[in-house]
Each structure stands twice: as C-alpha cells, then as structure tokens.
Design a protein around this motif. Structure first.
Motif, PDB file in Angstrom:
ATOM      1  N   SER B 198       0.858  -1.218  -0.118  1.00  0.00           N
ATOM      2  CA  SER B 198      -0.177  -0.016   0.046  1.00  0.00           C
ATOM      3  C   SER B 198       0.939   1.287  -0.289  1.00  0.00           C
ATOM      4  CB  SER B 198      -0.978   0.135   1.281  1.00  0.00           C
ATOM      5  OG  SER B 198      -1.496  -1.047   1.370  1.00  0.00           O
ATOM      6  N   VAL B 199       2.017   1.356   1.043  1.00  0.00           N
ATOM      7  CA  VAL B 199       2.799   2.390   1.005  1.00  0.00           C
ATOM      8  C   VAL B 199       3.385   2.632  -0.428  1.00  0.00           C
ATOM      9  CG1 VAL B 199       4.799   3.238   2.163  1.00  0.00           C
ATOM     10  CG2 VAL B 199       3.059   2.098   3.305  1.00  0.00           C
ATOM     11  N   TRP B 200       4.040   1.523  -1.128  1.00  0.00           N
ATOM     12  CA  TRP B 200       4.489   1.624  -2.452  1.00  0.00           C
ATOM     13  C   TRP B 200       3.538   2.220  -3.160  1.00  0.00           C
ATOM     14  CZ3 TRP B 200       6.737  -3.784  -1.763  1.00  0.00           C
ATOM     15  CH2 TRP B 200       7.946  -3.846  -0.832  1.00  0.00           C
ATOM     16  N   HIS B 223      10.415   7.972  -4.560  1.00  0.00           N
ATOM     17  CA  HIS B 223       9.200   8.375  -5.320  1.00  0.00           C
ATOM     18  C   HIS B 223       9.608   7.801  -6.874  1.00  0.00           C
ATOM     19  CE1 HIS B 223       8.397  11.813  -2.513  1.00  0.00           C
ATOM     20  NE2 HIS B 223       7.698  10.918  -2.281  1.00  0.00           N
ATOM     21  N   ASP B 224      10.599   7.235  -7.022  1.00  0.00           N
ATOM     22  CA  ASP B 224      10.934   6.777  -8.128  1.00  0.00           C
ATOM     23  C   ASP B 224      10.463   5.431  -8.787  1.00  0.00           C
ATOM     24  OD1 ASP B 224      12.155   9.139  -8.124  1.00  0.00           O
ATOM     25  OD2 ASP B 224      13.779   8.065  -7.112  1.00  0.00           O
ATOM     26  N   HIS B 225       9.338   4.894  -8.153  1.00  0.00           N
ATOM     27  CA  HIS B 225       9.090   3.563  -8.557  1.00  0.00           C
ATOM     28  C   HIS B 225       8.344   3.703 -10.041  1.00  0.00           C
ATOM     29  CE1 HIS B 225       9.370   2.485  -4.699  1.00  0.00           C
ATOM     30  NE2 HIS B 225       8.459   3.333  -4.255  1.00  0.00           N
ATOM     31  N   HIS B 226       8.391   2.427 -10.694  1.00  0.00           N
ATOM     32  CA  HIS B 226       7.894   2.188 -11.926  1.00  0.00           C
ATOM     33  C   HIS B 226       6.617   1.534 -11.883  1.00  0.00           C
ATOM     34  CE1 HIS B 226      11.789   4.003 -12.955  1.00  0.00           C
ATOM     35  NE2 HIS B 226      12.401   3.030 -12.436  1.00  0.00           N
ATOM     36  N   LEU B 227       6.200   1.393 -10.826  1.00  0.00           N
ATOM     37  CA  LEU B 227       4.883   0.368 -10.559  1.00  0.00           C
ATOM     38  C   LEU B 227       3.774   0.794 -11.373  1.00  0.00           C
ATOM     39  CD1 LEU B 227       4.595  -2.260  -8.931  1.00  0.00           C
ATOM     40  CD2 LEU B 227       3.626  -0.867  -7.015  1.00  0.00           C
ATOM     41  N   ASP B 228       3.256  -0.018 -12.071  1.00  0.00           N
ATOM     42  CA  ASP B 228       2.094   0.210 -12.713  1.00  0.00           C
ATOM     43  C   ASP B 228       0.930   0.093 -11.790  1.00  0.00           C
ATOM     44  OD1 ASP B 228      -0.130   0.323 -14.433  1.00  0.00           O
ATOM     45  OD2 ASP B 228       0.216  -1.285 -15.513  1.00  0.00           O
ATOM     46  N   ASP B 229       0.199   1.324 -11.865  1.00  0.00           N
ATOM     47  CA  ASP B 229      -1.142   1.314 -11.026  1.00  0.00           C
ATOM     48  C   ASP B 229      -2.190  -0.033 -10.981  1.00  0.00           C
ATOM     49  OD1 ASP B 229      -0.604   3.427  -9.648  1.00  0.00           O
ATOM     50  OD2 ASP B 229      -2.069   4.746 -10.800  1.00  0.00           O
ATOM     51  N   THR B 230      -1.943  -0.469 -12.237  1.00  0.00           N
ATOM     52  CA  THR B 230      -2.944  -1.591 -12.156  1.00  0.00           C
ATOM     53  C   THR B 230      -2.242  -3.059 -12.065  1.00  0.00           C
ATOM     54  OG1 THR B 230      -2.441  -1.601 -14.599  1.00  0.00           O
ATOM     55  CG2 THR B 230      -4.433  -0.430 -13.758  1.00  0.00           C
ATOM     56  N   ILE B 236       6.373  -6.997  -5.907  1.00  0.00           N
ATOM     57  CA  ILE B 236       7.388  -6.175  -5.311  1.00  0.00           C
ATOM     58  C   ILE B 236       8.203  -5.659  -6.264  1.00  0.00           C
ATOM     59  CG2 ILE B 236       9.589  -6.198  -3.962  1.00  0.00           C
ATOM     60  CD1 ILE B 236       8.392  -8.942  -2.756  1.00  0.00           C
ATOM     61  N   PRO B 237       8.166  -4.109  -6.509  1.00  0.00           N
ATOM     62  CA  PRO B 237       8.818  -3.315  -7.601  1.00  0.00           C
ATOM     63  C   PRO B 237      10.381  -3.687  -7.295  1.00  0.00           C
ATOM     64  CG  PRO B 237       7.979  -1.914  -5.740  1.00  0.00           C
ATOM     65  CD  PRO B 237       7.520  -3.167  -5.560  1.00  0.00           C
ATOM     66  N   GLU B 238      11.120  -3.732  -8.412  1.00  0.00           N
ATOM     67  CA  GLU B 238      12.657  -4.143  -8.274  1.00  0.00           C
ATOM     68  C   GLU B 238      13.194  -3.154  -7.265  1.00  0.00           C
ATOM     69  OE1 GLU B 238      14.264  -3.157 -12.028  1.00  0.00           O
ATOM     70  OE2 GLU B 238      12.277  -3.997 -12.997  1.00  0.00           O
ATOM     71  N   ASP B 239      13.154  -1.991  -7.444  1.00  0.00           N
ATOM     72  CA  ASP B 239      14.167  -0.964  -6.502  1.00  0.00           C
ATOM     73  C   ASP B 239      13.133  -0.622  -5.432  1.00  0.00           C
ATOM     74  OD1 ASP B 239      12.219   0.502  -7.907  1.00  0.00           O
ATOM     75  OD2 ASP B 239      13.537   2.210  -8.497  1.00  0.00           O
ATOM     76  N   ALA B 240      12.400  -1.412  -4.748  1.00  0.00           N
ATOM     77  CA  ALA B 240      11.377  -0.965  -3.882  1.00  0.00           C
ATOM     78  C   ALA B 240      12.345  -0.454  -2.759  1.00  0.00           C
ATOM     79  CB  ALA B 240      10.511  -2.278  -3.324  1.00  0.00           C
ATOM     80  N   MET B 241      11.605   0.545  -1.871  1.00  0.00           N
ATOM     81  CA  MET B 241      12.474   0.885  -0.573  1.00  0.00           C
ATOM     82  C   MET B 241      11.497   0.542   0.676  1.00  0.00           C
ATOM     83  SD  MET B 241      15.233   2.500  -2.010  1.00  0.00           S
ATOM     84  CE  MET B 241      16.018   3.980  -1.351  1.00  0.00           C
TER      85      MET B 241
END
Lengths: 208, 419
Positions: B198-200, B223-230, B236-241
């Motif tokens: 959720s936080v991501w 703030h640099d995620h490339h995660l797609d909203d859908t 888990i995004p690759e560069d998740a923090m």
C-alpha cells in the motif's frame, strides 16, 4: 494510716532539712503549716514518693512504698495518691474531661466517663466538660485540679498550697471542696501551706 | 483516652508545626517516589516495546534515532533502504525472522506503517473488531488511533505525506479501515497498519506529479517507482524501498557477527535496541540520581523539622509530662507518647508522599499519553519504593530519639517545683 519517722532530706549536701514525725490515723486530715523555705514542698514530694528521703521511713497503710522499684512506685503513686498543686496544671491539648479520663487510664483504673462527668458536675463544672484548661478561669482551674486528684479514688490526697493565690471566699470554698471530696472517697487529706486562713478549718495541724 | 489518642491530640493541636513536618516529609518522599516510578515506567515501557527484537536495520545515521523511530515511533526515520538489500539478511542462518517497516505518511499525526501480519503478531495484539488487512489499501488501526479519530470499520481516509499534520494529502488512494486493535499499551496503539505494498502504491503515483512541494516531509521518500497502478497488488517492485527492518536472531552468536558485518560491508546500518536503550537509560539515570540525592536531603531536613517541633513542644510540656508521671504514668509510657508523635509524622508524611507522586503521575499521563506511546501507568508500590518506608520511619525515630531521652530522664520533683 500514715506514719513517718525521723525524715531528713539534703539539697546539694548542704542544706539539711529534718521533718517532725507524722502519725495520722485513718479518716484523719492534717494541715501542715510552714513559712517559705522550710521545705514544705520537699516534704510533700517525699510523701508523694517523688523524692527519696536521705534517712527516715514513710509507711502508708502498712506499705513502705519508698522501697519499691521505680516502676512499681509509679504505679503505687498513681493508684493511691492524688495530688493538688499550688498552680493547677493540666495536659493542655485535651479537654478537662479527657484529662480526668487520662488520669484514670494512667493509674490503671477503668475509664468511667459517667463518673468523670458526674464529678465535674458536682464541683460545678458541668458546662466546662469539653473545654481545654486554658479556657477556664483560675477558680475553675483549681476546682478541676481537685477533680483530677480525686477522680481515681486515691487513699491519700496531698495538696501543696492549694489556696495561696485565692481570695478568702474561694479559699474557703476550695478547702471545703477538698475536705468533702476526701471524705466521700474515704481518703486522707494532707494540706501543706503557709496560709494561716486554713488553720481554723482543721483539727490537726503541725508547724514546720 | 490513652497514649495513642493523646499523641494524636498533641499533633492536631499544633497544626502549623505538624503541617510543616508533614509537608517536608511528603515533598521529599514524593519526589523520590515520583522519580522511581517514572524511571520504572519508562524502562518498563521501553523494554516491553522491544518484544524480542534483537536488531533494527535502517539507513545510516544515528543508531538511537533508528531505534526510537522504528520501534517506539517517537522520532523521525533515518532514511530509506533498499528492500532487496535488506532482505538479504534473511538468508543468514542465524536470523530467525525479519519484519519490514515502511512509513513516512500519517493520518492526523498517527503514522501509517506498511508491514506484514507478523508485526501485530509479534506484539501479541488482538483484534477488537474486523480482520487484519488482506489486500492493499486496507488498514488496521491501533486502539488509540481509532478512539481519537472515531474510526469505525468501513471508514475511509487519505494519508498525509510526512509524519506531522499539514503535509501533502495523497488523495488518489483512500485507505479503508478493516480492523481495529485492542489496546496493547505498546507503540501499536498509536499506529495505522497496512501492507507494505500500500505504501509503495500510494507513493508510486507521485511519479506523475514528481515535482510537487515536499517541504513538509521529514525524510526522503522514494518516489521513483515504476510500478504500474494496475499491476498486481502484492508484487514487489525491483527497486522497492522500505524504512527499516526488525530482525530477530535464532542464536545469540548473531549479536556478535551480524551487526558488524552489516555496518562494515553494506550501505545499511544495524542497531541493537537493547544496547541503545541501556545507553539512554544510563543517561537518564544520572539525572535521576542527582534529583534523588536532593530529595533525600529534603527527607533529612523534614526529620530535623520533626525533631525541632518535638523538642520545642517538650520544652513547653515538661510540666505536663511530670504531671502525667504523678498520675501514675511510667517512663516508658511517656517515651511511647513522644515516639508515637515522631513516627506518626514520618509515617503519614511517607504515605502522603507516595500518594501524591501517584497523583502527579496520573496528571502527567493525561498529557504524555496523547503524544507518546506510554500509557497505562501502574500505581502499585514498586520494590524500590519499599525502601522509602523504613528509611522515613528511621528518620522519624532518629528525630524523636533526643526528645525521648529527655522525657525518660525528666526530673519530676524539680520540674514540679519550678513550674
């Protein structure tokens, strides 16, 4: 019965006081007269067991109470001897009635509240039961002091100058009260004083 | 009428003296007791919040800050770390389990923490209503959060960026309350829990409006995620923090090996809560000791005041005491009278001191509770306090000693003659 034989007392090894022998039968009262400095208070304190005589004997109803250990002497005094002082004194933080009850408590008597109230009524202090001593007049204080001395039904009442600060009327009243109270409890009364006014009220008197 | 009642009458007949002695005794005992209680409560709260967490991993910075922010949630985080890097710790055979924590957003000042179900389980906190979250944007709120914000199951709210009120509102994603926790008297009472995704998710969206004002932020979000909203909720995004990771060791050897390894070979910081907390309490302890000594001096002064008031009243009452002896009182009855007066003062003073320290604690907890995770002050007598009673009684006894000796040796004939 009170009997003293060749009592002497010494202050600081200098002043030597010797007292005449006293023979007092049951129900007899005694007035001891003497000028200042002849050892009146010393004599009464010896009789009360507060001072030990240097020599001589005191016997009361067959008991040589001066030979008792101090704790038993305290108890003997508490039980048998009532004292009235020249200046009336009380435990000041408690009421007159509580002073009487305390006296009963300290002499191992039952704390009979009704009797204490009755006694105070008898000597005219009915409305002062719950007053503290400093709220009483001097005459009232002197009467309360007598109540304090007789409440525990002592066998011997010792009064040290009870009338010296009183006027003639009060003097007579207090002496009468003392005699009445002593008679009503079958106690023997000894008054020590320099007050010659008392002389005619007593059959027995000696002069130091 | 008896000796006990007479001593009581004597005390209440001198209200000023009695009040002064009592006040000093109450004050001295109260200060010491308050400090002992506070020290005890803080230590207890600090320790109970640890719940067996052996190590915290986070961004480089102050180790104490890392511990305070990620275990007690009372300081700002040191920064963000890579989820992937932090997760490598899991591979170490000495590690029992790890719990990731991601936070940086809040709702009305209450932190929103992304984590796993293991986190509430570690604190053994039970659900009052509803369930734990099962998908993103579902939240479980702590008891105090629910109470102070009047949150009910099914309520929705937006998170605010930053840990204080007044930041940017993430109004694209609403959180939904699916569970409310029972009070656990731990940091969890003040938290809003959700899953890490959720936080991501909430923050990924910000890549769209990347240049918005972040002045209210307390730390750097990623703030640099490339995660797609859908995309799938639980991926888990690759560069998740994440913000920090709580670690429990299987074996005490972990304490020796793992923190040093992390601190020396990675960009992460490892901090040991037990160590940091004992450093913190040692610092607090120094101040406590100083105040304790001062309070002890106050107790001694109160003993002195008891002595003076007894001594003065004895001088006034000498005749009275002689009179009592004439009425048949023994020496020991008078000794008892004086001792009772001194001991009553010190005993009542001590009890008043113990009571007033608790009263102050109640008042203090009313303020402290709102802000920090410390509530549920306990009001029973703690073992350190048990010493106060004998010490205070001993001082009362010491203060009565000289007056007592005077009374024991009172010369009745002389006192009566000099009246």
């Amino acid at each position: 019965m009170l009997k003293t034989t060749s009592l002497t007392y010494t202050y600081d090894g200098k002043t030597q006081l010797s007292f005449p022998d006293i023979h007092l039968q049951d129900k007899e009262d005694l007035l001891i007269l003497g000028q200042s400095g002849v050892g009146k208070t010393t004599l009464i304190q010896i009789l009360a067991g507060l001072l030990q005589p240097v020599s001589g004997k005191v016997e009361f109803n067959g008991e040589m109470y001066h030979d008792l250990p101090s704790k038993e002497l305290d108890q003997f005094r508490g039980k048998h001897i009532g004292m009235v002082f020249q200046k009336p004194h009380f435990v000041r933080n408690i009421s007159v009635l509580d002073n009487l009850l305390l006296s009963l408590y300290l002499s191992n008597n039952k704390q009979d509240k009704n009797r204490a109230i009755h006694l105070l009524e008898e000597i005219g202090l009915a409305d002062k039961l719950n007053c503290k001593s400093n709220e009483l007049s001097q005459g009232e204080q002197q009467r309360a002091a007598i109540a304090l001395a007789v409440i525990k039904n002592p066998d011997l009442i010792l009064a040290d100058e009870p009338t010296s600060s009183l006027d003639d009327t009060n003097c007579e009243k207090i002496t009468k009260l003392l005699k009445e109270q002593a008679a009503s409890t079958n106690a023997q009364l000894i008054i020590i004083t320099h007050d010659n006014r008392l002389k005619r009220q007593f059959k027995n008197s000696i002069t130091l | 009428m008896n000796i006990r009642r007479l001593s009581w009458q004597n005390l209440i007949s001198n209200p000023l003296n009695t009040a002064l002695s009592l006040l000093l005794m109450t004050f001295g005992v109260g200060v010491i007791s308050l400090l002992l209680l506070l020290n005890n409560q803080i230590e207890q709260q600090l320790k109970s919040n640890l719940r067996g967490i052996d190590m915290v991993v986070g961004a480089k910075g102050s180790p104490l800050q890392l511990i305070l922010s990620s275990i007690y949630h009372i300081d700002n985080p040191t920064g963000n770390i890579s989820y992937e890097e932090a997760n490598t710790i899991n591979k170490n055979p000495l590690v029992d389990f790890t719990i990731p924590l991601s936070f940086g957003d809040s709702y009305n000042g209450y932190r929103i923490v992304g984590t796993t179900h293991q986190y509430p389980e570690l604190y053994e906190v039970t659900l009052k209503e509803g369930n734990l979250w099962s998908k993103s944007l579902e939240v479980v709120v702590g008891s105090r959060v629910a109470k102070n914000n009047q949150l009910k199951l099914g309520d929705t709210f937006y998170g605010t960026h930053g840990l204080v009120d007044g930041g940017h509102v993430h109004d694209d994603y609403a959180y939904e309350v699916v569970g409310i926790l029972d009070p656990s008297y731990s940091a969890l009472d003040q938290l809003i829990l959700t899953n890490t995704q959720s936080v991501w998710k909430v923050h990924t969206h910000q890549t769209i409006e990347d240049n918005h004002d972040h002045q209210n932020c307390d730390h750097d979000h990623d703030h640099d995620h490339h995660l797609d909203d859908t995309s799938d909720d639980l991926s888990i995004p690759e560069d998740a923090m994440i913000t920090a990771m709580l670690v429990k060791f299987k074996n005490p050897i972990g304490f020796i090996q793992i923190p040093r390894k992390i601190n020396e070979t990675t960009n992460l910081q490892a901090a040991l809560p037990a160590l940091e907390i004992s450093r913190l309490t040692a610092l607090l302890g120094f101040g406590v000791q100083t105040i304790n000594s001062i309070a002890f001096i106050i107790i001694v002064v109160s003993g002195l005041s008891i002595f003076i008031s007894l001594y003065n009243s004895l001088k006034r009452r000498r005749y009275e005491l002689a009179l009592m002896r004439v009425h048949g009182a023994t020496k020991w009855q008078l000794v008892k009278l004086i001792l009772l007066e001194g001991m009553t003062l010190s005993l009542v003073g001590t009890i008043l001191g113990l009571l007033s320290s608790r009263l102050i604690l109640v008042l203090m907890s009313l303020f402290v509770e709102q802000k920090y995770a410390f509530d549920s002050f306990q009001f029973y007598v703690i073992s350190e306090e048990l010493w106060l009673l004998p010490i205070a009684l001993l001082i009362g006894f010491g203060a009565s000693l000289i007056p007592t000796i005077l009374v024991y040796n009172v010369n009745i004939p002389k006192t009566l003659s000099n009246a």
